[in-house]
Design a protein around this motif. Structure first.
Motif, mmCIF file in Angstrom:
data_model
loop_
_atom_site.group_PDB
_atom_site.id
_atom_site.type_symbol
_atom_site.label_atom_id
_atom_site.label_comp_id
_atom_site.label_asym_id
_atom_site.label_seq_id
_atom_site.Cartn_x
_atom_site.Cartn_y
_atom_site.Cartn_z
ATOM 1 N N LEU A 23 0.765 -1.311 0.072
ATOM 2 C CA LEU A 23 0.147 -0.022 0.048
ATOM 3 C C LEU A 23 0.819 1.167 0.067
ATOM 4 C CD1 LEU A 23 -2.927 1.136 0.233
ATOM 5 C CD2 LEU A 23 -2.602 1.019 2.493
ATOM 6 N N LYS A 24 0.367 2.152 -0.981
ATOM 7 C CA LYS A 24 1.317 3.479 -0.874
ATOM 8 C C LYS A 24 0.196 4.522 -0.983
ATOM 9 C CE LYS A 24 4.888 1.562 -3.436
ATOM 10 N NZ LYS A 24 5.867 1.607 -4.593
ATOM 11 N N THR A 25 0.201 5.556 -0.290
ATOM 12 C CA THR A 25 -0.390 6.746 -0.276
ATOM 13 C C THR A 25 0.361 8.071 -0.154
ATOM 14 O OG1 THR A 25 -2.170 5.587 1.207
ATOM 15 C CG2 THR A 25 -2.264 8.037 0.804
ATOM 16 N N TYR A 26 0.429 8.729 -1.524
ATOM 17 C CA TYR A 26 1.473 9.819 -1.638
ATOM 18 C C TYR A 26 0.437 11.112 -1.749
ATOM 19 C CZ TYR A 26 5.048 6.453 -3.045
ATOM 20 O OH TYR A 26 6.103 5.596 -2.900
ATOM 21 N N TYR A 27 0.910 12.028 -1.249
ATOM 22 C CA TYR A 27 0.468 13.492 -1.600
ATOM 23 C C TYR A 27 1.247 14.402 -2.571
ATOM 24 C CZ TYR A 27 -2.333 11.840 2.275
ATOM 25 O OH TYR A 27 -3.242 11.281 3.289
ATOM 26 N N PRO A 28 0.644 14.989 -3.334
ATOM 27 C CA PRO A 28 1.550 15.656 -4.277
ATOM 28 C C PRO A 28 1.869 17.175 -3.840
ATOM 29 C CG PRO A 28 -0.756 15.881 -4.851
ATOM 30 C CD PRO A 28 -0.598 14.749 -3.686
ATOM 31 N N ALA A 43 3.595 9.313 2.633
ATOM 32 C CA ALA A 43 2.932 9.241 3.775
ATOM 33 C C ALA A 43 3.014 7.840 4.299
ATOM 34 C CB ALA A 43 1.704 9.713 3.960
ATOM 35 N N VAL A 44 2.627 6.845 3.277
ATOM 36 C CA VAL A 44 2.486 5.294 3.549
ATOM 37 C C VAL A 44 3.425 5.042 2.059
ATOM 38 C CG1 VAL A 44 1.252 3.248 3.400
ATOM 39 C CG2 VAL A 44 0.471 5.547 4.662
ATOM 40 N N ASP A 45 4.374 4.183 2.281
ATOM 41 C CA ASP A 45 5.260 3.708 1.242
ATOM 42 C C ASP A 45 5.475 2.325 1.195
ATOM 43 O OD1 ASP A 45 6.691 4.368 -1.134
ATOM 44 O OD2 ASP A 45 8.439 5.071 -0.176
ATOM 45 N N GLY A 46 4.407 1.634 0.708
ATOM 46 C CA GLY A 46 4.558 0.164 0.451
ATOM 47 C C GLY A 46 4.526 -0.627 1.438
ATOM 48 N N LEU A 77 -11.085 6.595 3.194
ATOM 49 C CA LEU A 77 -11.273 8.157 3.390
ATOM 50 C C LEU A 77 -10.243 8.835 2.540
ATOM 51 C CD1 LEU A 77 -12.320 8.199 7.195
ATOM 52 C CD2 LEU A 77 -13.820 8.470 5.193
ATOM 53 N N GLU A 78 -9.103 8.134 2.433
ATOM 54 C CA GLU A 78 -8.027 8.705 1.616
ATOM 55 C C GLU A 78 -7.990 7.740 0.690
ATOM 56 O OE1 GLU A 78 -6.390 11.612 2.086
ATOM 57 O OE2 GLU A 78 -6.910 11.903 4.106
ATOM 58 N N GLN A 79 -7.658 8.142 -0.747
ATOM 59 C CA GLN A 79 -7.400 7.503 -1.897
ATOM 60 C C GLN A 79 -5.967 6.990 -2.195
ATOM 61 O OE1 GLN A 79 -9.708 6.642 -3.884
ATOM 62 N NE2 GLN A 79 -8.462 5.412 -5.250
ATOM 63 N N PRO A 80 -5.856 5.471 -2.010
ATOM 64 C CA PRO A 80 -4.413 5.165 -2.223
ATOM 65 C C PRO A 80 -3.599 5.369 -3.489
ATOM 66 C CG PRO A 80 -6.286 3.380 -2.552
ATOM 67 C CD PRO A 80 -6.779 4.429 -2.103
ATOM 68 N N ALA A 294 9.060 13.698 2.208
ATOM 69 C CA ALA A 294 9.142 13.977 1.054
ATOM 70 C C ALA A 294 10.360 13.692 0.488
ATOM 71 C CB ALA A 294 8.829 15.592 0.647
ATOM 72 N N ASN A 295 11.448 13.482 1.145
ATOM 73 C CA ASN A 295 12.707 13.205 0.874
ATOM 74 C C ASN A 295 13.485 12.197 1.722
ATOM 75 O OD1 ASN A 295 15.058 13.338 -0.791
ATOM 76 N ND2 ASN A 295 15.891 14.931 0.188
ATOM 77 N N PRO A 296 12.767 11.009 1.713
ATOM 78 C CA PRO A 296 13.319 10.058 2.903
ATOM 79 C C PRO A 296 14.770 9.561 2.374
ATOM 80 C CG PRO A 296 11.594 8.915 1.418
ATOM 81 C CD PRO A 296 11.837 10.555 0.995
ATOM 82 N N PRO A 297 15.620 9.227 3.311
ATOM 83 C CA PRO A 297 16.842 9.110 3.261
ATOM 84 C C PRO A 297 16.926 7.612 2.339
ATOM 85 C CG PRO A 297 16.489 9.145 5.386
ATOM 86 C CD PRO A 297 15.213 9.165 4.792
ATOM 87 N N GLN A 298 17.985 7.534 1.651
ATOM 88 C CA GLN A 298 18.132 6.201 0.855
ATOM 89 C C GLN A 298 18.605 4.952 1.785
ATOM 90 O OE1 GLN A 298 18.103 5.986 -2.685
ATOM 91 N NE2 GLN A 298 17.035 7.946 -2.639
ATOM 92 N N GLY A 299 18.505 3.879 1.258
ATOM 93 C CA GLY A 299 18.736 2.726 2.092
ATOM 94 C C GLY A 299 17.831 2.427 3.279
ATOM 95 N N CYS A 300 18.264 2.192 4.411
ATOM 96 C CA CYS A 300 17.470 1.998 5.469
ATOM 97 C C CYS A 300 16.908 3.215 6.006
ATOM 98 C CB CYS A 300 18.068 1.255 6.663
ATOM 99 S SG CYS A 300 17.043 1.247 8.235
ATOM 100 N N ARG A 301 15.744 3.691 6.020
ATOM 101 C CA ARG A 301 15.312 5.090 6.273
ATOM 102 C C ARG A 301 15.546 5.237 7.946
ATOM 103 N NH1 ARG A 301 9.748 5.706 3.186
ATOM 104 N NH2 ARG A 301 10.462 5.414 0.965
ATOM 105 N N PHE A 302 15.837 4.441 8.677
ATOM 106 C CA PHE A 302 16.177 4.660 10.026
ATOM 107 C C PHE A 302 17.606 4.926 10.303
ATOM 108 C CE2 PHE A 302 16.959 3.143 14.495
ATOM 109 C CZ PHE A 302 16.191 4.411 15.038
#
Length: 334
Positions: A23-28, A43-46, A77-80, A294-302
């Motif tokens: 599931l992915k939910t992106y906002y432009p 916001a939700v990425d896979g 309530l939000e469009q995936p 909007a600009n998550p880190p590459q690789g492991c996000r943590f």
């Protein structure tokens, strides 16, 4: 239901009530006088997971990690943006709006703020009557009786149905929100931080009410919170979310007693220890703020906040792996 009691039986003998796949939910992000899209807030990425009938899946993480967006997307309530949501055998992502309206009675939501989620111009009886009439749950002549039953279920006096929302305390207003969610006899209820705005003593009452109702009505919950206390108490399984992704998921007892992901360990370290003899135990806390979705880190996000991050973490993306207890961390996989 605490600590995952009966979970193995649920998972082996029954099919999931809801299945979420990638599931992915992106906002432009739009800029300029022509509102040109220059990027997306992810916001939700896979995200992928399942919830089984009668269980509670706790979804926990810091503010802004995408927890509430998942809940709102599950009930459309939000469009995936992408992915698949299968509810009770029906693909919600491809369901027409007309069919979606008829299906909405099967899944409801309890909002975080019990005041802003209730119409201040309506009496409680009108708030509860509206979904009953819209979805034709009962005959008009039986609406008043059903409202009395709902008031009894959530522990409010029947005569208070003639009052307005502002005449109730915060805990009472949340009980009204719960009654409204129950009015349609749903199978799934999204609990979007339902106790975070309440006093601690009232939180316990609402949590106990939710557990009692689940047992009585065979309800299924997605319980969203940013604190592990409530999630630990009410959930069968826990999913830990960070920056739009699930980094760990498993049985409540396993996640709490044997956390695998460094972020889960950090969340547990931030939780107060009631036993004074254990307070001197060395605790590791994460530093810094959550990066921008909007600009998550590459690789492991943590990896930008992780105390054990290596070059592999900066370059590669770990997958959520394991059997009943899964974690997305190279340190666990090795």
């Amino acid at each position: 239901m605490e600590g995952g009691v009966g979970l193995n039986h649920v998972m082996t003998e029954r099919k999931p009530l809801i299945e979420v796949n990638d599931l992915k939910t992106y906002y432009p992000i739009k800029k300029g006088i022509f509102s040109k899209t220059v990027g997306h807030v992810k916001a939700v990425d896979g995200v992928s997971f399942s919830i089984y009938p009668g269980e509670t899946l706790g979804l926990v993480g810091e503010s802004g990690c995408g927890k509430s967006t998942i809940g709102r997307t599950l009930i459309r309530l939000e469009q995936p943006t992408n992915g698949q949501i299968v509810f009770d055998g029906h693909d919600l992502t491809s369901t027409s709006n007309k069919n979606l309206v008829s299906m909405r009675k099967n899944f409801q939501i309890i909002f975080q703020d019990p005041y802003s989620s209730l119409n201040p111009k309506q009496r409680v009886k009108d708030i509860l009557a509206e979904p009953l009439l819209v979805h034709h749950i009962v005959e008009p002549s039986q609406v008043s009786k059903r409202i009395d039953e709902l008031m009894d279920m959530v522990g409010l006096p029947r005569q208070s149905k003639n009052r307005y929302a502002h005449e109730f305390s915060g805990g009472q207003r949340q009980r009204i929100g719960i009654a409204r969610a129950l009015s349609l006899n749903p199978k799934l209820i999204i609990c979007d931080e339902p106790v975070s705005a309440l006093d601690v003593s009232i939180q316990a009452q609402i949590l106990n009410l939710l557990k009692d109702l689940q047992e009585q009505l065979d309800l299924t919950y997605l319980f969203i919170a940013h604190g592990l206390g409530a999630v630990k108490y009410i959930s069968d399984r826990i999913a830990v979310m960070y920056l739009g992704e699930i980094v760990e998921i498993g049985n409540t007892k396993d996640v709490i007693s044997n956390p695998k992901h460094p972020y889960t360990k950090a969340l547990l370290n931030a939780y107060p220890i009631p036993n004074p003899h254990l307070r001197d135990k060395k605790r590791v806390f994460i530093q810094g703020d959550v990066p921008s979705p909007a600009n998550p880190p590459q690789g492991c996000r943590f990896h930008t906040r992780c105390p054990i991050a290596t070059q592999t973490c900066r370059e590669g993306k770990p997958e959520l792996e394991g059997y009943s207890h899964k974690a997305a961390c190279f340190a666990v996989e090795s």
